[in-house]
Design a protein around this motif. Structure first.
Motif, PDB file in Angstrom:
ATOM      1  N   ASP A  40       0.845  -1.199   0.000  1.00  0.00           N
ATOM      2  CA  ASP A  40       0.000   0.000   0.000  1.00  0.00           C
ATOM      3  C   ASP A  40       0.878   1.246   0.000  1.00  0.00           C
ATOM      4  O   ASP A  40       1.938   1.250   0.629  1.00  0.00           O
ATOM      5  N   VAL A  41       0.383   2.282  -0.658  1.00  0.00           N
ATOM      6  CA  VAL A  41       0.964   3.617  -0.522  1.00  0.00           C
ATOM      7  C   VAL A  41      -0.202   4.593  -0.439  1.00  0.00           C
ATOM      8  O   VAL A  41      -1.071   4.601  -1.309  1.00  0.00           O
ATOM      9  N   ILE A  66       8.153   2.737  -6.325  1.00  0.00           N
ATOM     10  CA  ILE A  66       7.126   1.831  -5.794  1.00  0.00           C
ATOM     11  C   ILE A  66       5.705   2.248  -6.159  1.00  0.00           C
ATOM     12  O   ILE A  66       4.756   1.619  -5.720  1.00  0.00           O
ATOM     13  N   THR A  67       5.552   3.337  -6.937  1.00  0.00           N
ATOM     14  CA  THR A  67       4.224   3.755  -7.393  1.00  0.00           C
ATOM     15  C   THR A  67       4.293   4.152  -8.853  1.00  0.00           C
ATOM     16  O   THR A  67       5.371   4.389  -9.405  1.00  0.00           O
ATOM     17  N   VAL A  87       0.299   1.277  -6.658  1.00  0.00           N
ATOM     18  CA  VAL A  87       1.402   0.470  -6.131  1.00  0.00           C
ATOM     19  C   VAL A  87       1.456  -0.870  -6.849  1.00  0.00           C
ATOM     20  O   VAL A  87       0.437  -1.448  -7.198  1.00  0.00           O
ATOM     21  N   GLY A  88       2.685  -1.353  -7.081  1.00  0.00           N
ATOM     22  CA  GLY A  88       2.855  -2.564  -7.869  1.00  0.00           C
ATOM     23  C   GLY A  88       3.245  -3.796  -7.077  1.00  0.00           C
ATOM     24  O   GLY A  88       3.802  -4.713  -7.640  1.00  0.00           O
ATOM     25  N   VAL A 120       3.506   4.012   3.813  1.00  0.00           N
ATOM     26  CA  VAL A 120       3.812   2.830   3.009  1.00  0.00           C
ATOM     27  C   VAL A 120       3.518   1.589   3.839  1.00  0.00           C
ATOM     28  O   VAL A 120       4.036   1.446   4.946  1.00  0.00           O
ATOM     29  N   GLY A 121       2.662   0.716   3.308  1.00  0.00           N
ATOM     30  CA  GLY A 121       2.374  -0.557   3.964  1.00  0.00           C
ATOM     31  C   GLY A 121       3.180  -1.665   3.312  1.00  0.00           C
ATOM     32  O   GLY A 121       3.408  -1.642   2.107  1.00  0.00           O
ATOM     33  N   TYR A 122       3.622  -2.598   4.128  1.00  0.00           N
ATOM     34  CA  TYR A 122       4.413  -3.700   3.581  1.00  0.00           C
ATOM     35  C   TYR A 122       4.227  -4.955   4.417  1.00  0.00           C
ATOM     36  O   TYR A 122       3.833  -4.909   5.569  1.00  0.00           O
TER      37      TYR A 122
END
Length: 124
Positions: A40-41, A66-67, A87-88, A120-122
């Motif tokens: 996520d962004v 990242i986007t 986001v990819g 930013v989610g990861y």
């Protein structure tokens, strides 16, 4: 082997960090850990963005984009946020933790004002 855990880190872009076309190092940023998978962004406007034309930017982690392109005009007035930001689902493969940054894609951004938060989610 356990299930992956979801985490979030934050950064903030302030127009005083830089307005020129190209990579911008943020004064306020967290790091995305090595081996993280970006999920996520979210971009949240804090102060109106001054932008000429159709200025766009991308979000980076450790220099890796990242986007997709984010129109800075979408952070003017109104709701002032962009979720998921194209986001990819990228895997961060760096030798160390990756600082969050931005990359201003064109010279249309004049940067005389503006501030936005980046979340930013990861998975790790």
């Amino acid at each position: 082997m356990g299930n992956p855990q979801k985490y979030f880190v934050k950064a903030q872009y302030d127009h005083t960090d830089g307005q020129s076309q190209g990579a911008v190092t943020l004064a306020v940023t967290d790091n995305v850990p090595k081996g993280a998978t970006i999920t996520d962004v979210i971009i949240e406007k804090v102060e109106n963005i001054t932008s000429g034309g159709a200025a766009v930017t991308t979000i980076t982690a450790g220099g890796v984009t990242i986007t997709g392109n984010i129109a800075l005009g979408s952070l003017q007035g109104g709701a002032g946020y962009v979720t998921d930001a194209n986001v990819g689902r990228l895997y961060i493969d760096t030798t160390s933790n990756a600082a969050i940054g931005i990359n201003i894609a064109d010279a249309d951004y004049n940067g005389s004002s503006g501030k936005f938060n980046i979340t930013v989610g990861y998975l790790l």
